[in-house]
Write an enzyme that holds these catalytic residues in place. Structure first.
Site, short mmCIF file in Angstrom:
data_model
loop_
_atom_site.label_atom_id
_atom_site.label_comp_id
_atom_site.label_asym_id
_atom_site.label_seq_id
_atom_site.Cartn_x
_atom_site.Cartn_y
_atom_site.Cartn_z
N HIS A 181 1.05 -1.32 0.03
CA HIS A 181 0.07 -0.01 0.12
C HIS A 181 0.75 1.13 0.01
CE1 HIS A 181 -3.34 -2.52 2.12
NE2 HIS A 181 -3.64 -2.21 1.26
N CYS A 268 -2.37 0.07 10.04
CA CYS A 268 -3.51 -0.65 9.53
C CYS A 268 -4.36 -1.18 10.82
CB CYS A 268 -2.88 -1.97 9.13
SG CYS A 268 -1.40 -1.96 8.23
C1 CIR Z 1 -3.69 -7.78 3.38
O1 CIR Z 1 -2.91 -8.39 2.50
O2 CIR Z 1 -4.65 -7.23 2.94
C2 CIR Z 1 -3.48 -8.11 4.74
N1 CIR Z 1 -2.70 -9.35 5.03
C3 CIR Z 1 -2.43 -6.81 5.43
C4 CIR Z 1 -3.28 -5.45 5.22
C5 CIR Z 1 -2.55 -4.49 5.84
N2 CIR Z 1 -3.14 -3.31 5.80
C6 CIR Z 1 -2.61 -2.24 5.58
O3 CIR Z 1 -1.30 -2.04 5.36
N3 CIR Z 1 -3.47 -0.82 5.72
#
Ligand code: CIR
Length: 275
Positions: A181, A268
């Protein structure tokens, strides 16, 4: 309409919005299914659920210490990535945009987040087939920088632009590479500084902000959570933490080793709604 239900693009709750006097941090209990999380750039490694939950409690304590009221949503036992609430919402001053996450496995996370936010701000929605992850949206003043990632589509950016414009925000697309991201690559650490990994995003994308470059030995160091005048920061990045402290920034380190294995960072795991 997503889910086949008619829903206006902007929804206001029947009850008046509640006034809050301190920031609200919405979090969610770590799912027992976290080992089945989505992974894009990391190999799968065992995750200790009990440790993950203890670490998450310490993270929530850091948010309280920073002045937030923490509201923890119930565990979603069949949604591996649901602790990463940031991806489901983008908070503006006077509205919240409920997203449509890029990973299909994550779309069931948004309904309960919308319910939790409904009393705090009017809700706006990203509609199918567009996708947008909150982790791709970095708000700097009245500009919403959006990472052109595999999770957030051009249509998602276009919808965000249309929804946010009446609220006084501009949307700027930002090229990123080799990371999940935009906020894996850059976050704000003071009113005038952004912390960034120059291998993943270019500093020139953020005119008017002084770039602070991470220690190259810590590629995941650019994800910092600035809240209540402090920076909540991963213990796994001690060199960059020292660099931030050297700039006079108050850094509160938290061990988030288990959610890091699921490709999550400190931003997150909460959605911060300012008072
Ligand atoms: C994903 O791949 O969606 C989750 N394993 C990790 C999400 C992390 N979110 C973020 O960086 N905003």
């Amino acid at each position: 309409m997503a889910g086949g239900t008619a829903r206006p693009l902007c929804w206001r709750p029947a009850q008046p919005l509640l006034e809050t006097t301190i920031p609200v941090a919405i979090t969610r209990a770590v799912s027992r299914a976290i080992e089945r999380c989505e992974l894009s750039h990391l190999p799968r490694r065992p995750i200790d659920l009990a440790v993950a939950r203890r670490q998450h409690a310490t993270y929530e304590e850091a948010l309280r210490a920073a002045g937030c009221e923490v509201r923890q949503l119930a565990e979603q036992s069949d949604m591996p990535d649901s602790v990463f609430v940031e991806d489901t919402a983008v908070v503006l001053d006077d509205a919240v945009v409920i997203t449509r996450p890029g990973a299909a496995s994550r779309r069931g996370e948004v309904a309960s987040m919308a319910a939790a936010l409904a009393g705090l701000r009017p809700l706006l929605y990203i509609e199918a087939p567009a996708t947008l992850d909150g982790g791709d949206v970095l708000r700097l003043g009245r500009v919403l920088y959006v990472g052109a990632s595999a999770r957030s589509s051009a249509a998602g950016m276009a919808q965000l632009k249309r929804l946010a414009a009446p609220h006084g925000y501009r949307v700027e697309a930002v090229p990123i590479r080799d990371c999940l991201h935009l906020k894996s690559a850059v976050t704000q650490v003071t009113p005038e500084r952004v912390l960034l990994n120059p291998a993943w995003v270019g500093a020139a994308s953020f005119p008017g902000f002084d770039p602070v470059l991470i220690d190259p030995a810590e590629p995941h160091a650019a994800n910092a959570l600035r809240v209540g005048g402090v920076v909540v920061y991963p213990a796994s990045c001690p060199r960059t933490a020292e660099l931030l402290r050297g700039l006079g920034i108050e850094v509160r380190s938290v061990d988030v080793s288990e959610t890091e294995k699921a490709e999550g960072g400190v931003t997150c795991c909460s959605v911060i709604v300012p008072a």
